[in-house]
Design an enzyme around this catalytic site. Structure first.
Site, PDB file in Angstrom:
ATOM      1  N   GLY A   8       0.994  -1.044  -0.163  1.00 33.32           N
ATOM      2  CA  GLY A   8      -0.033   0.139   0.111  1.00 33.32           C
ATOM      3  C   GLY A   8       0.784   1.177   0.078  1.00 33.32           C
ATOM      4  O   GLY A   8       2.113   1.394  -0.203  1.00 33.32           O
ATOM      5  N   GLU A  10       1.761   3.030   2.382  1.00 33.95           N
ATOM      6  CA  GLU A  10       2.626   3.005   3.577  1.00 33.95           C
ATOM      7  C   GLU A  10       3.020   1.678   4.115  1.00 33.95           C
ATOM      8  O   GLU A  10       4.095   1.480   5.096  1.00 33.95           O
ATOM      9  CB  GLU A  10       1.837   3.642   4.991  1.00 33.95           C
ATOM     10  CG  GLU A  10       1.526   5.341   4.574  1.00 33.95           C
ATOM     11  CD  GLU A  10       2.594   5.998   4.475  1.00 33.95           C
ATOM     12  OE1 GLU A  10       3.612   5.644   5.408  1.00 33.95           O
ATOM     13  OE2 GLU A  10       2.610   7.154   4.031  1.00 33.95           O
ATOM     14  N   ALA A  11       2.439   0.788   3.638  1.00 35.72           N
ATOM     15  CA  ALA A  11       2.993  -0.617   4.397  1.00 35.72           C
ATOM     16  C   ALA A  11       3.197  -1.767   3.433  1.00 35.72           C
ATOM     17  O   ALA A  11       2.357  -1.752   2.346  1.00 35.72           O
ATOM     18  CB  ALA A  11       1.895  -0.829   5.506  1.00 35.72           C
ATOM     19  N   LYS A  26       3.185  -6.726   9.270  1.00 36.19           N
ATOM     20  CA  LYS A  26       2.938  -5.180   8.521  1.00 36.19           C
ATOM     21  C   LYS A  26       3.951  -4.540   8.758  1.00 36.19           C
ATOM     22  O   LYS A  26       4.207  -4.103   9.812  1.00 36.19           O
ATOM     23  CB  LYS A  26       1.451  -4.767   8.830  1.00 36.19           C
ATOM     24  CG  LYS A  26       1.139  -3.463   8.201  1.00 36.19           C
ATOM     25  CD  LYS A  26      -0.365  -3.072   8.617  1.00 36.19           C
ATOM     26  CE  LYS A  26      -0.750  -1.769   7.861  1.00 36.19           C
ATOM     27  NZ  LYS A  26      -2.245  -1.260   7.962  1.00 36.19           N
ATOM     28  N   ASP A 122     -10.209   4.864   7.003  1.00 32.47           N
ATOM     29  CA  ASP A 122     -10.142   4.272   5.737  1.00 32.47           C
ATOM     30  C   ASP A 122     -11.330   3.001   5.724  1.00 32.47           C
ATOM     31  O   ASP A 122     -11.001   1.952   5.151  1.00 32.47           O
ATOM     32  CB  ASP A 122      -9.142   3.845   5.215  1.00 32.47           C
ATOM     33  CG  ASP A 122      -9.171   3.560   3.495  1.00 32.47           C
ATOM     34  OD1 ASP A 122     -10.102   4.316   2.886  1.00 32.47           O
ATOM     35  OD2 ASP A 122      -8.258   2.859   3.197  1.00 32.47           O
TER      36      ASP A 122
END
Length: 208
Positions: A8, A10-11, A26, A122
């Site tokens: 994603g 960020e991760a 994660k 989200d």
């Protein structure tokens, strides 16, 4: 949970072993475009916050993955894998009454988060899992990476609006599904302020 090796903004999520248990790692990877010190602070804070939010959500009675461990320095969280389709995928297979029942249940869960001072950040249908399609109320909420501890009605309204937008973008039955979701979310208490802010956000969108 989402398939392994999904990247994603960020991760990165990958399978791993932890004390003879299969887990998902994660990991918030460093971002080259950020100053290294700022990047470390952001990764540390977001790792801490997501772990705390997941624990708080479970305490509030919302099904979320179990957090086995966090390593703030490394920007990692070890999570319980959760099998199942995303709600977005499941809705494509559901008849309208079943789909509406699932969205009503999701509304109840989001209200529970909000009543406990949590926002998801989200809450799209891609961030909800359906472990057992035969269980209309069995939903697991995942990915609190953009969530927060917040008492702000605007933050709660943004959660509601993001879910609306996700449904409108992915399902021809969006109007009915949104209605079911809001029916589950309910009224009264702090919900009323969030719903007023939701209408204001909708109005802003109409007149851009």
């Amino acid at each position: 949970m989402k398939p392994a090796d999904q990247r994603g903004a960020e991760a990165v999520i990958e399978p791993a072993r932890h004390f003879d248990r299969t887990v998902l790692t994660k990991r918030r990877a460093p971002k080259a475009y950020r100053h290294p010190t700022l990047d470390a602070v952001l990764r540390d804070g977001r790792t801490r916050d997501e772990g705390n939010l997941l624990v708080a959500a479970r305490a509030a009675g919302v099904a979320v993955p179990v957090v086995y461990d966090t390593d703030r320095a490394a920007g990692t969280i070890l999570l319980e894998p959760v099998a199942g389709r995303t709600l977005r995928e499941q809705l494509e297979l559901d008849a309208a009454p079943v789909a509406c029942a699932r969205l009503q249940r999701l509304g109840e869960l989001v209200r529970r988060l909000h009543d406990h001072g949590l926002t998801h950040g989200d809450p799209t249908t891609s961030n909800v899992l359906v472990p057992d399609p035969a269980d209309g109320g069995g939903l697991v909420v995942i990915d609190f990476g953009l969530g927060a501890f917040s008492e702000d009605a605007e933050d709660r309204a943004v959660d509601l609006h993001l879910l609306e937008e996700a449904l409108e973008a992915t399902d021809a039955r969006a109007a009915d599904l949104v209605s079911a979701f809001l029916a589950g979310y309910g009224v009264g208490g702090r919900a009323d302020a969030a719903l007023r802010r939701l209408e204001a956000i909708r109005e802003r969108g109409r007149y851009r």
